[in-house]
Write a protein that holds these residues in place. Structure first.
Motif, PDB file in Angstrom:
ATOM      1  N   LEU A  74       0.848  21.291 -23.156  1.00 14.93           N
ATOM      2  CA  LEU A  74       1.639  20.451 -24.061  1.00 14.93           C
ATOM      3  C   LEU A  74       1.226  20.837 -25.470  1.00 14.93           C
ATOM      4  CD1 LEU A  74       3.504  18.083 -24.788  1.00 14.93           C
ATOM      5  CD2 LEU A  74       1.572  16.539 -24.445  1.00 14.93           C
ATOM      6  N   TYR A  75       2.178  21.351 -26.242  1.00 14.64           N
ATOM      7  CA  TYR A  75       1.866  21.876 -27.565  1.00 14.64           C
ATOM      8  C   TYR A  75       2.459  20.936 -28.605  1.00 14.64           C
ATOM      9  CZ  TYR A  75       1.175  25.546 -31.108  1.00 14.64           C
ATOM     10  OH  TYR A  75       0.775  26.277 -32.204  1.00 14.64           O
ATOM     11  N   LEU A  76       1.613  20.265 -29.374  1.00 16.65           N
ATOM     12  CA  LEU A  76       2.091  19.299 -30.361  1.00 16.65           C
ATOM     13  C   LEU A  76       2.108  19.932 -31.747  1.00 16.65           C
ATOM     14  CD1 LEU A  76      -0.026  16.287 -29.038  1.00 16.65           C
ATOM     15  CD2 LEU A  76       2.340  16.866 -28.472  1.00 16.65           C
ATOM     16  N   GLY A  77       3.265  19.982 -32.349  1.00 16.07           N
ATOM     17  CA  GLY A  77       3.420  20.614 -33.663  1.00 16.07           C
ATOM     18  C   GLY A  77       3.679  22.104 -33.531  1.00 16.07           C
ATOM     19  N   VAL A  78       4.717  22.490 -32.798  1.00 20.76           N
ATOM     20  CA  VAL A  78       4.967  23.924 -32.563  1.00 20.76           C
ATOM     21  C   VAL A  78       5.480  24.635 -33.803  1.00 20.76           C
ATOM     22  CG1 VAL A  78       5.367  24.020 -30.089  1.00 20.76           C
ATOM     23  CG2 VAL A  78       7.237  23.374 -31.604  1.00 20.76           C
ATOM     24  N   ALA A  79       6.022  23.872 -34.765  1.00 23.77           N
ATOM     25  CA  ALA A  79       6.653  24.468 -35.936  1.00 23.77           C
ATOM     26  C   ALA A  79       7.680  25.509 -35.493  1.00 23.77           C
ATOM     27  CB  ALA A  79       5.606  25.040 -36.880  1.00 23.77           C
ATOM     28  N   SER A  80       7.750  26.666 -36.171  1.00 26.76           N
ATOM     29  CA  SER A  80       8.781  27.609 -35.737  1.00 26.76           C
ATOM     30  C   SER A  80       8.295  28.518 -34.619  1.00 26.76           C
ATOM     31  CB  SER A  80       9.290  28.413 -36.932  1.00 26.76           C
ATOM     32  OG  SER A  80       8.194  28.895 -37.660  1.00 26.76           O
ATOM     33  N   THR A  82       5.230  30.379 -34.038  1.00 27.60           N
ATOM     34  CA  THR A  82       4.378  31.557 -34.149  1.00 27.60           C
ATOM     35  C   THR A  82       3.298  31.560 -33.062  1.00 27.60           C
ATOM     36  OG1 THR A  82       4.726  31.502 -36.527  1.00 27.60           O
ATOM     37  CG2 THR A  82       2.893  32.838 -35.738  1.00 27.60           C
ATOM     38  N   THR A  83       2.462  30.536 -33.069  1.00 31.52           N
ATOM     39  CA  THR A  83       1.390  30.474 -32.080  1.00 31.52           C
ATOM     40  C   THR A  83       1.939  30.203 -30.683  1.00 31.52           C
ATOM     41  OG1 THR A  83      -0.145  29.665 -33.751  1.00 31.52           O
ATOM     42  CG2 THR A  83      -0.742  29.296 -31.448  1.00 31.52           C
ATOM     43  N   CYS A  84       2.912  29.311 -30.634  1.00 28.02           N
ATOM     44  CA  CYS A  84       3.470  28.910 -29.350  1.00 28.02           C
ATOM     45  C   CYS A  84       3.986  30.116 -28.558  1.00 28.02           C
ATOM     46  CB  CYS A  84       4.590  27.901 -29.575  1.00 28.02           C
ATOM     47  SG  CYS A  84       5.362  27.347 -28.063  1.00 28.02           S
ATOM     48  N   VAL A 100       6.428  20.315 -28.762  1.00 22.29           N
ATOM     49  CA  VAL A 100       6.906  19.145 -29.508  1.00 22.29           C
ATOM     50  C   VAL A 100       6.857  19.413 -31.011  1.00 22.29           C
ATOM     51  CG1 VAL A 100       6.503  16.696 -29.991  1.00 22.29           C
ATOM     52  CG2 VAL A 100       6.075  17.602 -27.692  1.00 22.29           C
ATOM     53  N   GLU A 101       7.941  19.084 -31.677  1.00 20.10           N
ATOM     54  CA  GLU A 101       8.006  19.252 -33.135  1.00 20.10           C
ATOM     55  C   GLU A 101       8.935  18.179 -33.667  1.00 20.10           C
ATOM     56  OE1 GLU A 101       6.692  21.214 -35.721  1.00 20.10           O
ATOM     57  OE2 GLU A 101       8.006  19.886 -36.876  1.00 20.10           O
ATOM     58  N   PHE A 102       8.601  17.562 -34.801  1.00 18.33           N
ATOM     59  CA  PHE A 102       9.461  16.464 -35.245  1.00 18.33           C
ATOM     60  C   PHE A 102      10.340  16.771 -36.451  1.00 18.33           C
ATOM     61  CE2 PHE A 102       6.692  13.604 -38.223  1.00 18.33           C
ATOM     62  CZ  PHE A 102       6.440  14.707 -39.021  1.00 18.33           C
ATOM     63  N   SER A 103      10.205  17.948 -37.005  1.00 17.30           N
ATOM     64  CA  SER A 103      11.103  18.285 -38.107  1.00 17.30           C
ATOM     65  C   SER A 103      12.332  19.021 -37.571  1.00 17.30           C
ATOM     66  CB  SER A 103      10.382  19.158 -39.120  1.00 17.30           C
ATOM     67  OG  SER A 103      11.348  19.844 -39.902  1.00 17.30           O
ATOM     68  N   ALA A 126      10.659  15.581 -31.179  1.00 13.83           N
ATOM     69  CA  ALA A 126      10.151  14.213 -31.084  1.00 13.83           C
ATOM     70  C   ALA A 126       8.902  14.078 -31.927  1.00 13.83           C
ATOM     71  CB  ALA A 126       9.844  13.863 -29.631  1.00 13.83           C
ATOM     72  N   ASP A 127       8.481  12.849 -32.121  1.00 16.73           N
ATOM     73  CA  ASP A 127       7.296  12.545 -32.905  1.00 16.73           C
ATOM     74  C   ASP A 127       6.082  12.466 -31.971  1.00 16.73           C
ATOM     75  OD1 ASP A 127       5.278  11.450 -34.452  1.00 16.73           O
ATOM     76  OD2 ASP A 127       6.644  10.113 -35.539  1.00 16.73           O
ATOM     77  N   ALA A 128       5.112  13.311 -32.229  1.00 18.56           N
ATOM     78  CA  ALA A 128       3.935  13.367 -31.345  1.00 18.56           C
ATOM     79  C   ALA A 128       3.133  12.076 -31.371  1.00 18.56           C
ATOM     80  CB  ALA A 128       3.048  14.544 -31.747  1.00 18.56           C
ATOM     81  N   ARG A 129       3.372  11.237 -32.374  1.00 19.95           N
ATOM     82  CA  ARG A 129       2.657   9.962 -32.393  1.00 19.95           C
ATOM     83  C   ARG A 129       3.212   8.984 -31.369  1.00 19.95           C
ATOM     84  NH1 ARG A 129       3.365   9.331 -38.763  1.00 19.95           N
ATOM     85  NH2 ARG A 129       5.302  10.257 -38.063  1.00 19.95           N
ATOM     86  N   GLN A 146      -2.973  21.057 -30.116  1.00 17.81           N
ATOM     87  CA  GLN A 146      -2.412  20.230 -31.179  1.00 17.81           C
ATOM     88  C   GLN A 146      -2.713  20.776 -32.567  1.00 17.81           C
ATOM     89  OE1 GLN A 146      -3.005  15.925 -30.947  1.00 17.81           O
ATOM     90  NE2 GLN A 146      -3.272  15.882 -33.151  1.00 17.81           N
ATOM     91  N   ASP A 147      -1.646  20.907 -33.348  1.00 11.74           N
ATOM     92  CA  ASP A 147      -1.778  21.363 -34.730  1.00 11.74           C
ATOM     93  C   ASP A 147      -0.666  20.698 -35.523  1.00 11.74           C
ATOM     94  OD1 ASP A 147      -2.128  22.693 -37.102  1.00 11.74           O
ATOM     95  OD2 ASP A 147      -1.393  24.621 -36.386  1.00 11.74           O
ATOM     96  N   VAL A 148      -0.877  19.438 -35.930  1.00 11.07           N
ATOM     97  CA  VAL A 148       0.212  18.703 -36.562  1.00 11.07           C
ATOM     98  C   VAL A 148       0.000  18.385 -38.033  1.00 11.07           C
ATOM     99  CG1 VAL A 148       1.116  17.622 -34.483  1.00 11.07           C
ATOM    100  CG2 VAL A 148      -0.692  16.487 -35.771  1.00 11.07           C
ATOM    101  N   ALA A 149      -1.145  18.708 -38.589  1.00 11.45           N
ATOM    102  CA  ALA A 149      -1.383  18.397 -40.005  1.00 11.45           C
ATOM    103  C   ALA A 149      -1.023  16.949 -40.316  1.00 11.45           C
ATOM    104  CB  ALA A 149      -0.573  19.346 -40.887  1.00 11.45           C
ATOM    105  N   GLN A 150      -1.690  16.052 -39.659  1.00  7.39           N
ATOM    106  CA  GLN A 150      -1.405  14.625 -39.792  1.00  7.39           C
ATOM    107  C   GLN A 150      -2.703  13.848 -39.894  1.00  7.39           C
ATOM    108  OE1 GLN A 150       1.122  12.191 -39.133  1.00  7.39           O
ATOM    109  NE2 GLN A 150       2.885  13.544 -38.982  1.00  7.39           N
ATOM    110  N   PRO A 151      -2.639  12.670 -40.532  1.00  9.46           N
ATOM    111  CA  PRO A 151      -3.835  11.817 -40.477  1.00  9.46           C
ATOM    112  C   PRO A 151      -4.016  11.289 -39.055  1.00  9.46           C
ATOM    113  CG  PRO A 151      -2.013  10.712 -41.607  1.00  9.46           C
ATOM    114  CD  PRO A 151      -1.553  12.099 -41.331  1.00  9.46           C
TER     115      PRO A 151
END
Ligand SMILES: C[S@@+](CC[C@H](N)C(=O)[O-])C[C@H]1O[C@@H](n2cnc3c(N)ncnc32)[C@H](O)[C@@H]1O
Lengths: 225, 399
Positions: A74-80, A82-84, A100-103, A126-129, A146-151
């Motif tokens: 389960l990959y949270l924050g896949v963005a476009s 690259t890593t995925c 999963v990516e929310f943008s 979707a939103d990983a939160r 997980q790589d989401v750059a989030q608090p």
């Protein structure tokens, strides 16, 4: 060329430098302008450690990796993607990557560059939160990346692990110090995030700082007991 | 539980008791999941409810509150929410095998193929929904809010004056426009305030009305029922407009969360939407320099200044940001500049990458405002006395 970490090739370039690569699951197709190499009938994609934190972690000496053929991630924050895309290469056609990516804008690129060509990639906008929101698509997984750059990143990880991670499963967590807490020094940030992970049932196996590939990130590898 | 093949009803042991499966068509599967995730009902929900009832089941457990809501709306009263749920987890641990076992797919390979296509379709659907000019919709909505509020002010004042001919005391005790209009509709002819059922309906406004009763007979003119009726007709439309306005605000709040979450978090949904409207869309806002953003909405004043040589404005619509209009005059320009800088970043991230950085932006802004408040505690004149010449010049020039 040889294989050290499962699914990851180490390539010695003509100039003597060392680069990583994975076997291209979608032959002929590039994801982010990376170089394709032919090696004994296999097509390899060079894996740029300056653009992917996972590659940077391997370059920086991370020796253990739970990623291998047939693994569910389960990959949270896949963005476009690259890593995925490299994770998709590693787990192969018997494995799966739930991305999963929310943008929406970023997800559109992900669909066009990665998900379209790889059946083992399951794209989820979707939103990983809110792990409940994708429960109708995701199965139990062996690894969460997980790589989401989030608090409160660790909390997001723990919540998702409660839903989807199997017993004894693994987690990669890319921590961006500044995005977690602007007022505190990185070391304190690590401490607090690590605390949350431990409370969530994780045991920290490795922490690798990613400089010079990525100056303000570290990669945590943890295991749920 | 909901899954990409349809709805499954399982017992505590994780055995599938009943199912309401989707037709095997990616488009349909995706749109059903899409509706369900929006909290809208689909045929399979009713189907599963009936099947559950036939089995004599009177309690359901689901993980998703929205799905729970759908089941309740479909007439199944007893629905519990548990996140995550043990049975659902057990199912997830062998989901694709189960898809084959049920006979929905002939092999695990086919099951994966279906999953991939459904997920792809579903994401594509959501992208279309999110990216398709939603920023322009929210801009229109917020402009409409502004217009409705202007109209409401005009009409409410008119109603006060009009109704005041007959019953001036009501307008004197109820200052809030919306409350006034609501009371007017309920009361009608002023004699009705003596009626018990009318008083009851007035709810919290009752105390104010009782005061009128105590002060003796009204000073207004006695009018006919038909005179009151036309006023009430207008009043009901005005009240309706208040409701529409409220709904629009909620809509703006929701859509801003999808379109520009950082902007929304930084300065609030309505102000954020106003900036998008003034710039002509999120993309344009994202491409504006901070100095222009600072003055968005103050174009008139700016051109006047250019024409007549008067002082140029320091802020446009961002003046509505509480930290600006609550601060003393001499700090406002500086806070406006700091805020505009953060807005520019928020809009760019919202448009180009979609990451969530609002918390950092807010923190940075808070610190900067604190700094401004400390450095420029007293009006510039006093600063002139205390500080060396050089600084004074800089301070003067920055206005
Ligand atoms: C640093 S990037 C990830 C880069 C990617 N892992 C790679 O190496 O190719 C972070 C991504 O996480 C996404 N993101 C942030 N918060 C999220 C959330 N709550 N749910 C899902 N995605 C999120 C952002 O939109 C952004 O695309």
């Amino acid at each position: 060329m040889h294989e050290d970490i499962s699914g990851v090739y180490v390539v010695e370039m003509d100039d003597g430098s060392i680069r990583l690569a994975t076997r291209n699951l979608a032959p002929g197709i590039k994801v982010y302008g990376e170089t394709l190499l032919q090696h004994g009938g296999v097509e390899l994609r060079l894996w740029d450690a300056y653009r992917s934190k996972l590659a940077a972690a391997f370059m920086k000496g991370l020796k253990t990796s739970p990623l291998r053929d047939g693994i569910k991630v389960l990959y949270l924050g896949v963005a476009s993607g690259t890593t995925c895309s490299h994770v998709s290469d590693i787990v192969g056609n018997d494995g799966r990557v739930y991305g999963v990516e929310f943008s929406p804008r970023v997800m559109r690129e992900f669909l066009e560059r990665v998900a379209k060509y790889r059946r083992n990639v399951i794209p989820i906008l979707a939103d990983a939160r809110l792990p409940t929101e994708y429960a109708h698509l995701v199965e139990e997984v062996d690894v969460i990346y997980q790589d989401v750059a989030q608090p409160y990143q660790s909390k997001i990880l723990v919540d998702n692990a409660d839903f989807y991670l199997k017993k004894g499963g693994w987690a990669f967590l890319a921590i961006k110090a500044r995005s977690i807490d602007v007022t505190k020094e990185p070391s304190e940030v690590y401490k607090r995030e690590v605390e949350t992970l431990k409370d969530g049932g994780f045991e920290i196996v490795h922490v690798v700082h990613l400089e010079p590939y990525d100056v303000d990130h570290a990669m945590i590898l943890a295991r749920r007991t | 539980m909901g899954s990409f093949i349809g709805l499954l009803l399982c017992n505590d042991e994780g055995e599938v008791l009943e199912k309401a499966l989707f037709p095997k068509n990616y488009e349909i599967q995706a749109s059903k999941l899409y509706l369900l995730s929006k909290g809208e009902s689909i045929d399979e929900v009713k189907e599963l409810c009936e099947k559950a009832r036939k089995l004599g089941i009177d309690e359901l457990v689901v993980e998703d509150p929205k799905v729970a809501q759908v089941f309740v709306s479909a007439g199944f009263q007893n629905v519990k929410i548990e996140t995550p749920n043990k049975v659902a987890k057990a199912i997830r641990s062998q989901l694709l095998k189960l898809v084959v076992k049920i006979g929905y797919a002939t092999s695990e390979d086919e099951a994966v193929e279906i999953l991939h296509k459904v997920a792809f379709n579903l994401s594509a659907k959501r992208i279309v929904e999110a990216v398709e000019k939603r920023d322009l919709l929210v801009a229109q909505a917020v402009s409409c809010i502004d217009e409705i509020e202007k109209i409401l002010n005009i009409l409410a004042s008119r109603l006060r004056e009009w109704y005041g001919v007959h019953f001036p005391e009501l307008g004197n005790v109820i200052k809030d426009h919306e409350d006034f209009v609501r009371a007017l509709i309920l009361i009608g002819h002023r004699d009705n305030i003596k009626k018990k059922e009318v008083l009851e309906e007035l709810g919290p406004l009752r105390d104010k009305i009782s005061k009128i009763l105590e002060t003796g007979p009204s000073l207004g003119a006695n009018v006919l029922q038909k005179d009151v009726d036309v006023i009430r007709d207008v009043a009901s439309i005005v009240l309706k407009l208040y409701e529409v306005n409220e709904r629009l605000r909620r809509y703006v709040d929701e859509v801003m969360g999808e379109v520009a979450p950082n902007l929304k978090e930084l300065i609030g949904p309505v102000l954020g939407a106003r900036l998008i409207a003034l710039a002509g869309g999120l993309e344009r806002l994202a491409k504006l320099p901070a100095s222009t953003i600072q003055l968005l909405g103050a174009e008139k004043a700016l051109f006047r200044a250019l024409r007549t040589g008067s002082k140029p404005p320091k802020h446009g619509v961002i003046f509505q940001y509480p930290e600006i209009h609550r601060s003393p005059k001499w700090q406002r320009g500086k806070i406006a500049r700091a805020l505009a800088g953060k807005i520019a970043i928020a809009a760019r991230v919202d448009f180009f990458t979609g990451e969530y950085i609002a918390d950092e932006l807010k923190e940075d802004l808070k610190n900067r405002i604190k700094e401004i408040k400390e450095t420029y505690k007293s009006p510039p004149k006093k600063v002139v006395e205390k500080k060396v010449k050089k600084k004074v010049k800089k301070e003067g020039g920055s206005k």
